[in-house]
Enzyme design. Structure first.
Site, PDB file in Angstrom:
ATOM      1  N   SER A 149       0.854  -1.197   0.000  1.00 53.69           N
ATOM      2  CA  SER A 149       0.000   0.000   0.000  1.00 53.69           C
ATOM      3  C   SER A 149       0.884   1.239   0.000  1.00 53.69           C
ATOM      4  CB  SER A 149      -0.864   0.034   1.255  1.00 53.69           C
ATOM      5  OG  SER A 149      -0.076   0.349   2.385  1.00 53.69           O
ATOM      6  N   ASP A 150       0.362   2.343  -0.536  1.00 61.05           N
ATOM      7  CA  ASP A 150       1.053   3.592  -0.248  1.00 61.05           C
ATOM      8  C   ASP A 150       0.836   3.861   1.237  1.00 61.05           C
ATOM      9  OD1 ASP A 150       2.478   5.908  -0.262  1.00 61.05           O
ATOM     10  OD2 ASP A 150       1.437   6.830  -1.948  1.00 61.05           O
ATOM     11  N   TRP A 151       1.684   4.707   1.797  1.00 61.49           N
ATOM     12  CA  TRP A 151       1.695   4.888   3.259  1.00 61.49           C
ATOM     13  C   TRP A 151       0.394   5.531   3.740  1.00 61.49           C
ATOM     14  CZ3 TRP A 151       5.163   2.102   1.529  1.00 61.49           C
ATOM     15  CH2 TRP A 151       6.225   1.626   2.282  1.00 61.49           C
TER      16      TRP A 151
ATOM     17  N   GLY B 121      -2.535   4.341   2.722  1.00 61.07           N
ATOM     18  CA  GLY B 121      -3.474   4.236   1.609  1.00 61.07           C
ATOM     19  C   GLY B 121      -4.566   3.195   1.803  1.00 61.07           C
TER      20      GLY B 121
END
Ligand code: BGC
Length: 745
Positions: free
Chosen positions: A254-256, A258
């Protein structure tokens, strides 16, 4: 987590998972079979800002991630973004990816990947959070500098060798941000809608190439929503396309921060959750990692019987594969940090990426302004970007560089060899900050003089100089090429336009040098003879710039995006807020396929293009202006001539000659243009290119092979790439608006 102490029965005694020679899938299954439920849950989410656990009991190490994509980020505290204050975590800062793309040289991308991979390895990192290949849709996007421009083919060609270079060190590339994170404004909430054709033809190809050709071991989900569902757990993107159509066997990270929904995260293809509860300074500090969407909430669902463990096992398999490929890779070596070789790589990439946009003469009798002739005894440098340390700032790609040679320093060093004097005046005050997460530049850039005083000083100094070098642009401060906030205007900030005009009046022998990752308005373009696009080039910024300005290196960079005169000349800015930045969080890509030169190529048409796709109507009004500088444009200190092309079977050959008096490199670009397409299509599309070096007078034949897939378009109804029968013109040239060679197939 105090769970899962019950070991799974029937585990073979031989520890196949530890045997690097055993087939990967056997190792994965072996490790999986030995893991407890608690261990499986633990391995799929973070334990600190940038790490996730392995299985300590089994001797399986965890993963350490690092930003990315231009250098290895400074160590941060366990649970905070603030830098940890280590003294051994400075890195080599490489040029930003826009510069890399501007080299149009896949060999430079490979060199970049190898070098940054070695730095990651030395710093004990397993996953490099980059490269980024979101498409340049609007020049306001604050993160364009981290990406590779507007064209899917160029981005694909450059991302693949970067990934191979990184991964040959046993460090995973994590290609980001998948997908459609094409603006920072509202990035956490916006919902992107677009046609399948635009998705497949414009926005996905670089990701697909990264996965299928680059064999990327991980990919990062984007923050935004697509078709109403967040990208980090978007079923269509991650399950149908990434795994189903492309056969991805790596890990989706995941993006941080996200992730926002446990059920979707379970079912829709996410493998590793990072950065949730990212405000480690306040909420959830004690148990934040257990509170992750894929931690206790997931486990509880399993224990309550609401969900089985099939999805969990798949996630664990993907994470284990990533660990075996990286942290447990026995061949990965030890890497190196800030080596001479890395400095040289950074400089070479910058040398090849700097773009000479314009280079005229100050007057009829003079030579072109650049390269700076040895008889120029007094050089005036004006502008904040000549001195501002630019590796700190801009968001997650901010670095703690071991050193950063400023443009002024590079120019001073090189001018001294000519015995020339260099004077510096500030000219304007822009951003005097110099701090990111506790990393500081140590510069004090405050200056309390008024703009009028600064201009007066600069103009007076310009009158006395043999040559004036204005060095300005953007600077990675908020809204000036930075993560989290788009630019607010297309114009250069801080009164630079007025200053440039005033300087050009005072001394025609002037070059404007812009450091930015984006296009900008150039109301002064006719007034200045020379313009250089110099990006953000990291540690070796000043050396590389001096190489170009003094002609030690012949410029060979070409634009990876189109520079239009006004913001309204970009297709994404044709439709009011609906297409950018969105209305009520909805962003509709109303320009469809017509991004970058695919749009500017419509200049001169009288009528709009109207068509329907995916049940929606599209109206593409031609731009009112042609580009100031087209995609693919870039000059050299020598000249090249393209001769006739010939077609033999599926091979196109074209003659090229260096007609000047210096060795130089030219980028030959091949575009395919359907004559009378049965469906709406861009006028032409880049399908091949080659960077060639020629000695003065040398000529060569460059050959390209025409492949079937160069002629295809994506048929959304059939959900397939299809070839439209008919006649195609092949255009060959050195920029999207300079394709003098034409043959027909
Ligand atoms: C950025 C990513 C980055 C991550 C970790 C996010 O805010 O969008 O590109 O890798 O933070 O720093």
């Amino acid at each position: 987590m105090a769970l899962g102490l019950v070991l799974v029965a029937n585990v073979s005694m031989a520890k196949v998972y530890l045997d690097p020679k055993a087939p990967m899938e056997q190792r994965v299954e072996d490790a999986l079979n030995r893991m407890t439920l608690g261990e499986k849950i633990a391995i799929i989410h973070a334990q600190s800002k940038f790490s996730s656990p392995g299985v300590a009991r089994l001797g399986i190490p965890g993963l350490w991630c690092t930003d990315g994509p231009h250098g290895i980020r400074a160590e941060v505290k366990w649970d905070e973004w603030d830098q940890a204050g280590w003294t051994n975590d400075s890195c080599m800062a490489f040029p930003t990816l826009t510069c890399l793309a501007a080299t149009w040289n896949p060999a430079m991308a490979h060199l970049y990947g190898i070098s940054i991979g070695e730095e990651a390895l030395y710093r004990g990192k397993n996953v490099l959070l980059g490269p980024g290949v979101n498409i340049y849709r609007t020049p306001l996007n604050g993160r364009n500098f981290e990406y590779m421009g507007e064209d899917p083919y160029l981005s694909s060609a450059m991302v693949v060798p970067y990934i191979r270079g990184v991964q040959q060190n046993g460090v995973a590339a994590c290609v980001k941000h998948f997908a459609l994170n094409d603006q920072e404004d509202g990035r956490h909430v916006v919902n992107v809608t677009l046609t399948d054709r635009a998705l497949y033809e414009i926005y996905l190809p670089a990701f697909k190439a990264a996965v299928q050709e680059g064999k990327a071991w991980s990919i990062m989900g984007a923050y935004n929503r697509i078709w109403g569902q967040y990208a980090c757990h978007n079923h269509r993107l991650l399950v149908d396309i990434l795994r189903g159509e492309w056969g991805f066997d790596g890990a989706v990270i995941s993006d941080w921060g996200g992730v926002s929904n446990t059920d979707e995260a379970i079912h829709n293809g996410l493998d590793l959750e990072y950065g949730s509860w990212t405000d480690g300074l306040t909420e959830g500090r004690s148990n934040s990692y257990d509170a992750y969407y894929m931690a206790m909430p997931y486990l509880e669902k399993i224990l309550r019987g609401e969900v089985g463990t099939k999805e969990l096992d798949d996630k664990v398999r993907n994470v284990l594969r990533l660990i075996f490929r990286t942290a447990m890779n026995p061949d990965k070596g030890f890497g190196s940090l800030c080596s001479d070789a890395h400095a040289e790589a950074a400089r070479r990439i910058a040398d090849e990426g700097i773009v000479l946009l314009k280079n005229a003469k100050a007057n009829a009798k003079a030579a072109s302004v650049l390269p700076i002739a040895p008889d120029k005894r007094s050089i005036l440098v004006v502008g904040e970007n000549a001195i501002k340390q630019m590796t700190v700032g801009g968001g997650s790609s901010s670095l703690k560089a071991k050193y950063e040679i400023s443009p002024l320093q590079g120019i001073r060093e090189r001018a001294a060899r000519n015995g020339a004097r260099v004077r510096y005046v500030r000219g304007y005050v822009g951003d005097v900050g110099g701090e990111y997460n506790g990393v500081t530049t140590g510069q004090d850039l405050r200056d309390n003089r008024t703009p009028a005083q600064l201009t007066e000083e600069a103009v007076n100094a310009a009158k006395e100089a043999d040559i004036v070098l204005f060095i300005g642009g953007l600077n990675k401060a908020d809204h000036q090429d930075a993560e989290g906030a788009d630019r607010l205007q297309y114009e250069l900030p801080y009164g630079q336009n007025e200053l440039i005009t005033a300087l050009a009046k005072a001394n025609r022998n002037m070059a404007v040098i812009i450091l930015s990752g984006n296009a900008y308005a150039m109301p002064w373009l006719k007034e200045v003879p020379t313009l250089v696009q110099a990006w953000y080039n990291g540690s070796e910024t000043g050396h590389a710039l001096a190489d170009i300005l003094f002609g030690d290196v012949n410029p060979s960079g070409h634009l990876p995006f189109t520079i239009m005169p006004t913001l309204e000349d970009y297709s994404s800015h044709q439709y009011g807020q609906a297409a950018y930045p969105g209305i009520d969080q909805e962003v509709e890509y109303k320009e469809d396929l017509f991004v970058g030169y695919r749009y500017s190529d419509l200049y001169g048409r009288k009528k709009p293009i109207r068509y329907s796709a995916d049940g929606r109507s599209f109206v593409i009004n031609p731009p009112k202006h042609k580009p100031l500088f087209a995609f693919g444009h870039g000059l050299s200190y020598t000249t090249f001539e393209l001769g006739k092309a010939s077609l033999k079977g599926n091979r196109v050959s074209v003659h090229i000659r260096n007609t000047g008096d210096r060795v130089g490199q030219e980028v030959i670009q091949l575009y395919v243009a359907p004559r009378k397409p049965g469906v709406v299509r861009p006028v032409k599309e880049l399908k091949a290119f080659s960077k060639v070096e020629l000695q003065p007078g040398e000529e060569r034949e460059e050959t390209f092979t025409l492949e079937e897939d160069m002629f295809r378009y994506f048929d959304a109804d059939k959900h397939a790439w299809v070839t439209d029968p008919g006649t195609y013109d092949i255009y060959i040239g050195t920029a999207a608006d300079n394709t003098p060679v034409k043959i027909t197939k």
